[in-house]
Structures are given as C-alpha cells and as structure tokens.
Design an enzyme around this catalytic site. Sequence first.
Site, PDB file in Angstrom:
ATOM      1  N   CYS A 152       0.828  -1.282   0.242  1.00 42.44           N
ATOM      2  CA  CYS A 152       0.097   0.039  -0.043  1.00 42.44           C
ATOM      3  C   CYS A 152       0.952   1.191  -0.036  1.00 42.44           C
ATOM      4  O   CYS A 152       0.297   2.240  -0.440  1.00 42.44           O
ATOM      5  CB  CYS A 152      -1.055  -0.081   1.170  1.00 42.44           C
ATOM      6  SG  CYS A 152      -0.199  -0.538   2.676  1.00 42.44           S
ATOM      7  N   HIS A 245      -1.717   6.640   3.945  1.00 43.08           N
ATOM      8  CA  HIS A 245      -0.399   6.755   4.231  1.00 43.08           C
ATOM      9  C   HIS A 245       0.368   7.881   3.418  1.00 43.08           C
ATOM     10  O   HIS A 245      -0.181   8.229   2.471  1.00 43.08           O
ATOM     11  CB  HIS A 245       0.291   5.369   3.418  1.00 43.08           C
ATOM     12  CG  HIS A 245      -0.044   3.935   4.075  1.00 43.08           C
ATOM     13  ND1 HIS A 245      -0.880   4.012   5.420  1.00 43.08           N
ATOM     14  CD2 HIS A 245       0.083   2.918   3.597  1.00 43.08           C
ATOM     15  CE1 HIS A 245      -0.924   2.508   5.537  1.00 43.08           C
ATOM     16  NE2 HIS A 245      -0.361   1.943   4.462  1.00 43.08           N
ATOM     17  N   THR A 331      -6.575   1.290   1.917  1.00 39.64           N
ATOM     18  CA  THR A 331      -7.145   0.198   1.586  1.00 39.64           C
ATOM     19  C   THR A 331      -7.892   0.505   0.336  1.00 39.64           C
ATOM     20  O   THR A 331      -8.408  -0.470  -0.230  1.00 39.64           O
ATOM     21  CB  THR A 331      -8.026  -0.090   2.924  1.00 39.64           C
ATOM     22  OG1 THR A 331      -8.952   1.012   3.117  1.00 39.64           O
ATOM     23  CG2 THR A 331      -7.416  -0.442   4.088  1.00 39.64           C
TER      24      THR A 331
HETATM   25  N1  LIG Z   1      -4.561  -3.129   5.056  1.00 40.09           N
HETATM   26  C1  LIG Z   1      -3.973  -2.601   4.243  1.00 40.09           C
HETATM   27  O1  LIG Z   1      -4.239  -1.308   3.918  1.00 40.09           O
HETATM   28  C2  LIG Z   1      -3.405  -3.287   3.080  1.00 40.09           C
HETATM   29  C3  LIG Z   1      -2.916  -2.742   1.869  1.00 40.09           C
HETATM   30  C4  LIG Z   1      -2.199  -3.597   0.874  1.00 40.09           C
HETATM   31  C5  LIG Z   1      -2.174  -4.869   1.072  1.00 40.09           C
HETATM   32  N2  LIG Z   1      -2.925  -5.591   2.208  1.00 40.09           N
HETATM   33  C6  LIG Z   1      -2.808  -7.119   2.057  1.00 40.09           C
HETATM   34  O2  LIG Z   1      -3.942  -7.485   1.906  1.00 40.09           O
HETATM   35  C7  LIG Z   1      -4.001  -8.713   2.545  1.00 40.09           C
HETATM   36  C8  LIG Z   1      -5.111  -8.696   3.612  1.00 40.09           C
HETATM   37  O3  LIG Z   1      -4.925  -7.462   4.373  1.00 40.09           O
HETATM   38  P1  LIG Z   1      -6.056  -7.081   5.743  1.00 40.09           P
HETATM   39  O4  LIG Z   1      -5.494  -5.837   6.173  1.00 40.09           O
HETATM   40  O5  LIG Z   1      -7.520  -6.894   5.112  1.00 40.09           O
HETATM   41  O6  LIG Z   1      -5.922  -8.109   6.706  1.00 40.09           O
HETATM   42  P2  LIG Z   1      -7.024  -8.862   7.701  1.00 40.09           P
HETATM   43  O7  LIG Z   1      -8.035  -7.726   8.073  1.00 40.09           O
HETATM   44  O8  LIG Z   1      -6.142  -9.499   8.915  1.00 40.09           O
HETATM   45  O9  LIG Z   1      -7.838  -9.871   6.965  1.00 40.09           O
HETATM   46  C9  LIG Z   1      -7.538 -11.134   6.729  1.00 40.09           C
HETATM   47  C10 LIG Z   1      -8.319 -11.884   5.903  1.00 40.09           C
HETATM   48  O10 LIG Z   1      -7.678 -13.233   5.599  1.00 40.09           O
HETATM   49  C11 LIG Z   1      -8.619 -14.317   5.950  1.00 40.09           C
HETATM   50  N3  LIG Z   1      -7.747 -15.550   6.457  1.00 40.09           N
HETATM   51  C12 LIG Z   1      -6.891 -15.569   7.506  1.00 40.09           C
HETATM   52  N4  LIG Z   1      -6.554 -16.818   7.471  1.00 40.09           N
HETATM   53  C13 LIG Z   1      -6.951 -17.331   6.712  1.00 40.09           C
HETATM   54  C14 LIG Z   1      -6.917 -18.580   6.108  1.00 40.09           C
HETATM   55  N5  LIG Z   1      -5.961 -19.718   6.784  1.00 40.09           N
HETATM   56  N6  LIG Z   1      -7.851 -19.129   5.190  1.00 40.09           N
HETATM   57  C15 LIG Z   1      -8.545 -18.276   4.645  1.00 40.09           C
HETATM   58  N7  LIG Z   1      -8.608 -17.139   4.816  1.00 40.09           N
HETATM   59  C16 LIG Z   1      -7.898 -16.603   5.883  1.00 40.09           C
HETATM   60  C17 LIG Z   1      -9.549 -13.679   7.083  1.00 40.09           C
HETATM   61  O11 LIG Z   1     -10.616 -14.349   7.548  1.00 40.09           O
HETATM   62  P3  LIG Z   1     -11.251 -14.477   8.961  1.00 40.09           P
HETATM   63  O12 LIG Z   1     -11.953 -13.095   9.293  1.00 40.09           O
HETATM   64  O13 LIG Z   1     -12.061 -15.699   8.764  1.00 40.09           O
HETATM   65  O14 LIG Z   1     -10.083 -14.749   9.847  1.00 40.09           O
HETATM   66  C18 LIG Z   1      -9.775 -12.206   6.708  1.00 40.09           C
HETATM   67  O15 LIG Z   1     -10.740 -12.294   5.651  1.00 40.09           O
HETATM   68  C19 LIG Z   1      -2.872  -8.958   3.321  1.00 40.09           C
HETATM   69  O16 LIG Z   1      -2.259  -9.892   2.464  1.00 40.09           O
HETATM   70  C20 LIG Z   1      -2.147  -7.586   3.450  1.00 40.09           C
HETATM   71  O17 LIG Z   1      -0.771  -7.642   3.610  1.00 40.09           O
HETATM   72  C21 LIG Z   1      -3.250  -4.959   3.312  1.00 40.09           C
END
Ligand SMILES: NC(=O)c1ccc[n+]([C@@H]2O[C@H](COP(=O)([O-])OP(=O)(O)OC[C@H]3O[C@@H](n4cnc5c(N)ncnc54)[C@H](OP(=O)(O)O)[C@@H]3O)[C@@H](O)[C@H]2O)c1
Length: 354
Positions: A152, A245, A331
């Site tokens: 991001c 950010h 996001t």
């Molecule tokens: N936040 C940001 O600004 C941002 C920006 C760019 C990229 N990212 C990337 O985008 C991705 C998601 O980020 P986030 O911030 O949304 O994370 P998050 O809030 O922790 O959400 C993670 C998601 O993954 C699912 N998950 C976790 N373990 C799993 C498993 N074993 N099998 C299937 N699903 C699983 C979770 O489902 P449950 O609810 O069922 O646990 C949830 O839906 C990450 O790879 C992160 O590095 C994030």
Amino acid sequence: MSAQREKIPVAVLGATGAVGQTFVRLLDGHPWLTLVEVAASERTAGRRYADGVRWLGGGVPPFAADLPVLACDPAEVTARLVFSALDASVAREVEGAFAAAGKLVLSNARSYRMDPDVPLLIPEVNADHIALLERQRALRGWEGGIVTNANCAAIVIVMALAPLHAAFGVRKVFVTTMQAISGAGYPGVPSLDILGNVIPYIANEEEKIESETAKMLGSLDGDTVRPAPLVVSAQANRVPVEHGHTACLSVGLERKATPEEALRVLREWQGCVHDLALPSSPRPPLVVSDAPDRPQPRHDVHAGNGMAVVVGRVRKDPILDLRLVATGHNTIRGAAGASILNAEYLVARGLVRG
Ligand SMILES: NC(=O)c1ccc[n+]([C@@H]2O[C@H](COP(=O)([O-])OP(=O)(O)OC[C@H]3O[C@@H](n4cnc5c(N)ncnc54)[C@H](OP(=O)(O)O)[C@@H]3O)[C@@H](O)[C@H]2O)c1
C-alpha cells in the site's frame, strides 16, 4: 465495455478483513462487476456474511449481508474472476490453487508480487506489464493466472514518482513513510501501542517498498520486466492515523529539474490508461496541491474517491534534487481499489471471460 453488457461475476477471498470489506463496499453497484461470492477462513466459513464479519464503520451493504461465507476452496467458488484480500500466510497456496483451477486472481498479498512472471500492476504506470500473464500461464501451466497490486505504501510512492521518472529519470530515493493503522488489518496494532505514539518499524515494509518500486517502474523487455535502475532507501513508521499513508520523498534525478518543471510534469500526468474510461480510474490520477501544509490524510485521503494520490510540498532538496510529499488511501488506492482498477483494465483489454 458497453454499459449494456452483462456484469462479470466476481468473488472476494478474505472478504471479512480490512481490505476484504473495502472490496465489498467498492463493488456495491459497480457498473462492470457483480459480487456473487465471499470467502474467508474456516473460522468464518458457513456463516452469513453479515454475521461473520466485524464490519468497520457504517453497516454491511444490504446486497452482501445474506451471502454465505464460503471456504477459500476453488471447488466452492464459481466466479472466474477472484479478488484476494487474504492474509499473506495463506495467500501463496490458496491463490496458486485458484489460478491452477482456471481462475484469474487479483491479489493484494505479497506472496507472488516479486515472481518474475507475475505482473505487479498499476494501470496508469505500467499497463504493458500485463504481458507477463502469458508467460506465467505458459511456465506454470495455469489456465487462470495471478495479477498483483503492490504494497500500500509502495503504490502511493510509485504514483508520485512515475511522472518524474518518465520525464527526468529517477535514480535515488530517500523515503520516510507515516502509515495508517488500517494498513495493519484488523484488529492490527494494539491501541495502547499506537495511541499518542509513533512506531518506527513495520515488519518487511521497507524491503517491499524498495524492491516493488523498482519492479513497478521497470520496463518490459520481451517477456520480462527489467527493474528501473534506481536505489530506494525507505524508513517505514506506523502513526495514529485511521486511513491514509503519507510518504516524504527526496529524489535524485538523472536529468536535473527545477521544482517548477517537476510541478508541471506532475500536473500534466494522465497515466497510460486515461483513454479507456475505466470506472475506478481517478481523473486526474495525481492531485497536486500548492498549499504549504498539504497533503494531509484527514483532508486528502478521499481525493478521487480514494483512488487519487495527493502530492504537495514540491521543492528543492539540498542533498538530492527534489523533495515532495504524497498521501494516498491505503485500503482503497493501496489495496482493494487498486485490484478493482486492475480488473477493469483486464476487462477493457478483453482478458477476462465472464
Ligand atoms: N490493510 C491494508 O491497507 C493493506 C494494503 C495492501 C495490501 N494488504 C494485504 O492484503 C491482505 C489482507 O490484509 P488485511 O489488512 O485486510 O488483513 P486482515 O484484516 O487481517 O484480514 C485477513 C483476511 O484473511 C482471512 N484469512 C486469514 N487466515 C485465513 C486462512 N487460513 N484461510 C482463509 N482465509 C484466511 C481472514 O478471514 P477470517 O475473518 O475468517 O479470519 C480475513 O478475511 C494481506 O495480505 C495484506 O498484506 C493490506
């Protein structure tokens, strides 16, 4: 794509997380795509989406509330176009399984970003890198494929650097980031660690900014991307901001430029896909501010519906050539919105079958 054509069904993996929820919100009423399936971990699978998600702000959009949460299994998900907001710990295996099963995966996770046959795409910056998809399919024997968007913070940085790189050749970058709490997902950073505080460490973030920036600004040479010949020194900080950010950049150029010349280039930049009228494409992609105290996440994070990057404080740098500040929504532009724009680009190029 004609407005009359049927919408393309899509699924979101990791639909319950911070990025997954942003996908659901942005896909509500999307003119080309329709969200038909959501999936998450075994902890949540089997529940109604509105019951399984801890919605962050406002209410769950009614169109998605009753969707059953599926397991992240390509045998359960019927959509061929799949957005992934999966935790990086599972993304490599799950996304690979979906691509092998014929799905086109648009991923937010870091797992495949730096693989040489995987596009790390910002349509405005490096639309031609999509050519890697053919090589990927040939190499891996996949009918589907994986297209990624960057970290991001790296997206915000590259949007600001791309016009300068094209005009003057960026060779050196010092960048210090101030990154929002929502960038750590949910529940993310404990409140007692971040309230009234700055944490000068985000695991793996500096390495991602340094390597992904060079790949995204790199040039396509046959079926490979040659990284841009630049060096990036990044320092990443978590700050008590909800969304947005901010990156403070000092930039060294191959061909010297004054702040006025840089401002003109930044203002005139339209990116490579402005003629495609992609629904999520911000016009202009960069909003340039003359105010002495902007950009600020509180005031600027929603520019271009969260898809524009706001740039300001363009001035001379006493060590390198130029200094500037850039802010973008982590996001939206940095994650879900970036993936959706990638999907729109693929649709416009005829690379997606419904
Ligand atoms: N936040 C940001 O600004 C941002 C920006 C760019 C990229 N990212 C990337 O985008 C991705 C998601 O980020 P986030 O911030 O949304 O994370 P998050 O809030 O922790 O959400 C993670 C998601 O993954 C699912 N998950 C976790 N373990 C799993 C498993 N074993 N099998 C299937 N699903 C699983 C979770 O489902 P449950 O609810 O069922 O646990 C949830 O839906 C990450 O790879 C992160 O590095 C994030």
